[in-house]
Design an enzyme around this catalytic site. Structure first.
Site, PDB file in Angstrom:
ATOM      1  N   ASP A  32      35.412  51.183  35.308  1.00 22.92           N
ATOM      2  CA  ASP A  32      34.997  52.370  34.539  1.00 22.92           C
ATOM      3  C   ASP A  32      33.975  53.261  35.238  1.00 22.92           C
ATOM      4  O   ASP A  32      33.557  54.252  34.671  1.00 22.92           O
ATOM      5  CB  ASP A  32      34.460  52.003  33.141  1.00 22.92           C
ATOM      6  N   PRO A  59      36.837  45.184  43.795  1.00 23.61           N
ATOM      7  CA  PRO A  59      36.184  45.227  42.490  1.00 23.61           C
ATOM      8  C   PRO A  59      34.696  44.950  42.615  1.00 23.61           C
ATOM      9  O   PRO A  59      34.256  44.347  43.584  1.00 23.61           O
ATOM     10  CB  PRO A  59      36.884  44.129  41.705  1.00 23.61           C
ATOM     11  N   GLY A  60      33.918  45.369  41.606  1.00 28.72           N
ATOM     12  CA  GLY A  60      32.468  45.326  41.770  1.00 28.72           C
ATOM     13  C   GLY A  60      31.734  44.259  40.998  1.00 28.72           C
ATOM     14  O   GLY A  60      30.544  44.086  41.162  1.00 28.72           O
ATOM     15  N   SER A 116      31.370   5.580  50.858  1.00 27.97           N
ATOM     16  CA  SER A 116      31.741   6.758  51.663  1.00 27.97           C
ATOM     17  C   SER A 116      33.036   7.385  51.160  1.00 27.97           C
ATOM     18  O   SER A 116      34.065   7.311  51.821  1.00 27.97           O
ATOM     19  CB  SER A 116      31.821   6.409  53.151  1.00 27.97           C
TER      20      SER A 116
END
Ligand SMILES: Nc1nc2c(ncn2[C@@H]2O[C@H](COP(=O)(O)OP(=O)(O)O)[C@@H](O)[C@H]2O)c(=O)[nH]1
Lengths: 300, 634
Positions: B34, B112-113, B541
């Site tokens: 947006d 995208p942010g 391990s």
């Protein structure tokens, strides 16, 4: 200090990518489709490994429906450059008589191209295949990696791609898995043409306008390249001045009317035209997501 | 594609000639959903007339179907990506777009942010020369603005354009714009960004995108596109010392030996004196080759092949430098790290580190702090999860030639690859060397492992037991040690009791701590083998990577992996210490087999099914193996 032009930058990037494959991947091959993008890719390979010859074979997936001129061009290029050329045909498809007229474009493309490609990659156990796809061609390509990982089943998973930072490419795979590598990712159609012009790269004459026998079907001009083309009632091949903007199987590739008979004419026409190159491809007229789906299944 | 130049119609040859001089710019756009990011890119493509008629028609029909602009064309749809994402109305991942003007070709990386996409933005930023950071004029500088600025700075993007978008919604107000520009200056200073330009614009209406806006005559600066055409990015590539990472050795026949690679930093000329790293050998450039023939010089970003005056052994992974500006070498670094994988970074675990031309095993020895990308604050942390950024130390199994990332993105960057999945799990930027390897020369030790072993009349090695708790490791290991002692061998048994209560008593049972526990144990075992002992180690391990890391600490034939294959059900029924019961009741957390993984060894030297034999029989089998292989003679 000189600044590189945009074509020089693109060229250098592609060369780096190709060398990286040769340095790190076990059995590389170049998918050679005979079109202009393949011509550019091959030209770049000659540059990348000069004075050595490109250290990999060319692979052509022959659907048996390519234009005759394409096949002639392919054989000439391979022999002139002294490169190994592998031609693979899906013999099973041939036995079943698969073809675009009888089975439609989708079945034909799937069996004679997508399946055939997988067969060939498996048969020769290639671990990395160069493809000439560009990111500007369509949307799903725009986010595909340059080194694009494929599972043992040759599938692409767009949601699960390896992050690709800088030009540090992760080429590691397990046995049976492979990489598709796209050295032309960042080129556009215009870049390709400008480069062909600048470097005098030979291309198939079908790109140039010539009088050719065509029929008009569903608003598209289809060239009658051989006698296998069934003519409809009243259909009469006519010689028209046409050329092709993209090359594939002749029944699936529409010609455009044109008088562009030289390279500069073609570029001029392209710059002034107002439709994109994929319009000539029957296969893309399916849904917007069709390419993405095809690629997930292994289409190049 | 209706290009504007009149030359296309009148003189195509002249047009093509002019096009050949076009330069190149890669940029990234940052913003959240947006903010108008897609609209801005769509507008750049649309206004620079790069959209074909058929694409426009498709766009028009798409706009009616799913656009947000009513009957208007929704430019954002032009740049939306894959089918599924398109349905959700957001772009995920990174998509690349292309457009060009008469002056420049542009590649736009669109990512995208949101914070959960930090890795995507970093990916996009890694190849960008410039970042456009979108700010909604109504909202001003937000947390995300800081985050985007930090990531851009971290990945070395030097030029920042702050696009103050939606100016139309604030009445094209100069005051609003100037307040935002002022607020941003503080962010820029904190993020250490020096080249910042703020532009007020409206992507939707095209104000200050390709042309100066008539609505904002108070703004004197350039519109966005003219600015993108003018930014000078050559400095970054070519101001630094010459580096030539050798990518591939070209040897078509015995008469030619060339080194293929891409130039980074300043130009190189025929005749220049060079030094090859890591060998330090010196020579001169004999020729610089391209397919077109020899060229007298090559500059940054050019892919060429070099030949040298002297026959020097050079291979992929080496770096050629000019003799007067040689890169540093080190195997220990401080670096910034960005984690890209859902599986947390484990300090001490061995990953594969790939630089521009070399692949080397490496471990992150320590995370010093994490960086909060939203406010740049340092926070304590030992490990990194997906999308987290941190700063810490790395240990490489071999030294590499390098430059700090801020000086050279090519020789200062690396990725980390998981050894088992082959996925790219981390990305890093080298800061500096923790010690200068070139100053350290191993002391020639006159007493060495061979001499110490000879004195004890034995062949030192490590017997490594792995298996679920209760599988019988300690019991069988003890029996084996007893057999060896009876044969007059010098041994030592390492197990949970003498390690966990001493040198590892600061560690718990989280994945991170388990990895560190095994790393320390491995190092101790290595020293003991070096001292000439036969070392027996009994540890759960559970992870393949750590077992492999221990193996790599020793010589090929010194490590013998013994897997006690006992089913969980049997181990649980034995439950000698009552631990399974506690784990089932939830009183113990992270218990292997219950709520913590055990990765079965792929190729153990010895596998013993303890359900099918007694502990004594198992010990005997192991003794037979080491005799048969010549580790012990009777
Ligand atoms: N919380 C927790 N503690 C463990 C776990 N495994 C072992 N321990 C503790 O660590 C100590 C050493 O155990 P270990 O060496 O694995 O024993 P072995 O497998 O019987 O030889 C024991 O005293 C246990 O208390 C585990 O998975 N979770």
């Amino acid at each position: 200090m000189s600044t590189l032009t945009h074509l020089q930058r693109l060229e250098a990037e592609s060369i780096f990518i190709m060398r990286e494959v040769i340095a790190e991947c076990e059995r590389p091959v170049m998918l050679y489709s005979i079109g202009k993008d393949s011509s550019v890719m091959l030209h770049l390979a000659l540059k990348a490994f000069h004075p050595a010859r490109p250290p990999f074979p060319l692979l052509h997936i022959d659907t048996t429906w390519k234009f005759k001129e394409m096949i002639a061009f392919r054989d000439k290029v391979a022999s002139e450059l002294g490169l190994e050329l592998i031609v693979h045909i899906n013999e099973e498809g041939v036995r079943q008589g698969i073809g675009p007229f009888t089975h439609g474009s989708q079945v034909h493309t799937d069996i004679m191209k997508t399946q055939a490609l997988k067969q060939a990659l498996d048969k020769y156990r290639f671990t990395a295949a160069f493809g000439g796809a560009r990111r500007d061609e369509e949307m799903s390509r725009a986010k595909e990696r340059i080194f694009s990982f494929r599972t043992k089943e040759h599938r692409w998973d767009p949601k699960n791609q390896r992050p690709e930072l800088w030009a540090v490419y992760n080429t590691r795979i397990h046995k049976g898995e492979s990489m598709r590598v796209f050295p032309l990712s960042n080129w556009t159609e215009l870049d390709i043409w400008q480069y062909i012009h600048h470097e005098h790269i030979p291309i198939v004459p079908l790109y140039y306008a010539r009088p050719r026998p065509v029929v008009e079907r569903d608003g598209m001009l289809i060239m009658v390249d051989d006698a296998r083309m069934p003519l409809h009632e009243g259909e009469q091949p006519a010689r028209r001045e046409v050329r092709f903007r993209t090359l594939g199987c002749y029944p699936l590739t529409a010609a455009v009317e044109s008088t562009a008979s030289s390279l500069t004419d073609i570029i001029q026409e392209m710059l002034l035209t107002n439709s994109s190159e994929r319009q000539g491809r029957v296969i893309d007229h399916d849904t917007a997501a069709s390419m993405e789906k095809k690629k997930q299944e292994g289409y190049f | 594609m209706v290009h504007q130049s009149a030359l296309i119609e009148t003189d195509i040859a002249a047009y093509l000639k002019a096009q050949e001089q076009k330069s190149f710019l890669r940029f990234i756009t940052c913003g959240s959903v947006d903010d108008g990011k897609s609209t801005l890119i769509g507008r750049l493509l649309y206004d620079s007339k790069l959209i074909y008629e058929d694409q426009l028609q498709a766009l028009a029909s798409d706009s009616k179907k799913m656009g947000t602009q009513g009957e208007e064309i929704d430019l954002a749809l032009l740049v939306d990506g894959l089918a599924a994402e398109r349905e959700q109305g957001i772009t995920i991942d990174v998509a690349y777009r292309f457009f060009s003007t008469d002056k420049r070709k542009f590649i736009v990386a669109d990512s995208p942010g949101h914070e959960q996409y930090t890795r995507n933005m970093a990916t996009a930023a890694s190849t960008a020369d410039l970042a456009i950071i979108l700010v909604d004029a109504r909202k001003g500088v937000l947390t995300q603005t800081r985050r985007h600025s930090y990531i851009a700075a971290l990945l070395g993007v030097k030029h920042i354009v702050v696009a103050v978008n939606k100016m139309d919604l604030v009445g094209y107000s100069r005051t609003v714009f100037e307040q935002i520009a002022q607020d941003y200056r503080l962010v820029a200073r904190q993020a250490n960004l020096s080249d910042v330009t703020c532009i007020p614009l409206s992507a939707l209406h095209g104000d200050n995108v390709t042309k100066a806006s008539r609505q904002m005559d108070w703004y004197q600066g350039a519109a966005l596109l003219p600015l993108l055409e003018a930014v000078d990015v050559t400095r970054e590539n070519s101001g630094m010392p010459f580096r030539f990472p050798v990518q591939w050795v070209n040897r078509p026949d015995l008469n030619f030996r060339g080194f293929a690679g891409t130039v980074s930093g300043t130009d190189i000329h025929t005749g220049d004196a060079i030094t090859v790293l890591p060998s330090g050998r010196q020579s001169r450039i004999k020729s610089i080759l391209t397919q077109a023939g020899e060229v007298g010089s090559a500059s940054a970003d050019q892919a060429v092949t070099l030949t040298l005056e002297d026959e020097i052994d050079i291979s992929r992974g080496d770096v050629i430098c000019k003799a007067d500006a040689v890169a540093d070498q080190s195997s220990q670094f401080a670096a910034h790290l960005l984690w890209l994988s859902e599986r947390t970074l484990l300090p001490g675990r061995e990953y594969l580190l790939k630089t521009t031309n070399k692949l080397i095993p490496a471990t992150v020895t320590e995370i010093k702090y994490k960086v909060n990308v939203n406010n740049f604050k340092h926070e304590p942390g030992k490990s990194l999860a997906l999308n987290e950024v941190g700063y810490g130390n790395l240990n490489l199994s071999q030294p590499i030639a390098f430059d700090p990332y801020q000086d050279n993105r090519t020789t200062g960057s690396f990725i980390l690859i998981d050894r088992l999945s082959n996925n790219t799990v981390g990305a890093g930027m080298l800061a500096f060397s923790l010690r200068r390897s070139k100053n350290i020369i191993w002391q020639e030790l006159t007493v060495d492992k061979t001499r110490r072993a000879r004195l004890k009349h034995q062949r030192p090695h490590l017997l490594w037991f792995t298996g679920l708790p209760g599988s019988g490791k300690s019991t069988i290991a003890n029996l084996v040690e007893k057999c060896l002692i009876d044969l007059g061998r010098h041994t030592y048994l390492l197990d949970g009791d003498n390690i966990r209560h001493g040198i590892c008593k600061d560690l718990g049972f989280t994945d991170v701590d388990r990895v560190e526990n095994i790393r320390r144990t491995g190092e101790i075992a290595r020293l003991m083998v070096d001292a000439g002992l036969i070392v027996i180690a009994a540890f759960i391990s559970p992870f393949t990577s750590e077992r492999r890391a221990v193996r790599h600490l020793l010589a090929e034939d010194e490590f013998i992996e013994i897997y006690l294959n006992t089913s969980l059900a049997v181990c649980e029924s034995r439950d000698p210490k009552g631990l399974y019961k506690k784990a089932r009741l939830g009183e113990i957390k992270n218990f292997t087999g219950i709520d913590s993984r055990y990765e079965v060894p792929q190729n153990p030297a010895i596998t013993i099914n303890t359900e099918a034999c007694t502990a004594e029989e198992a010990a005997l089998k192991i003794m037979e193996y080491i005799q048969h292989k010549g580790y012990v003679h009777i």
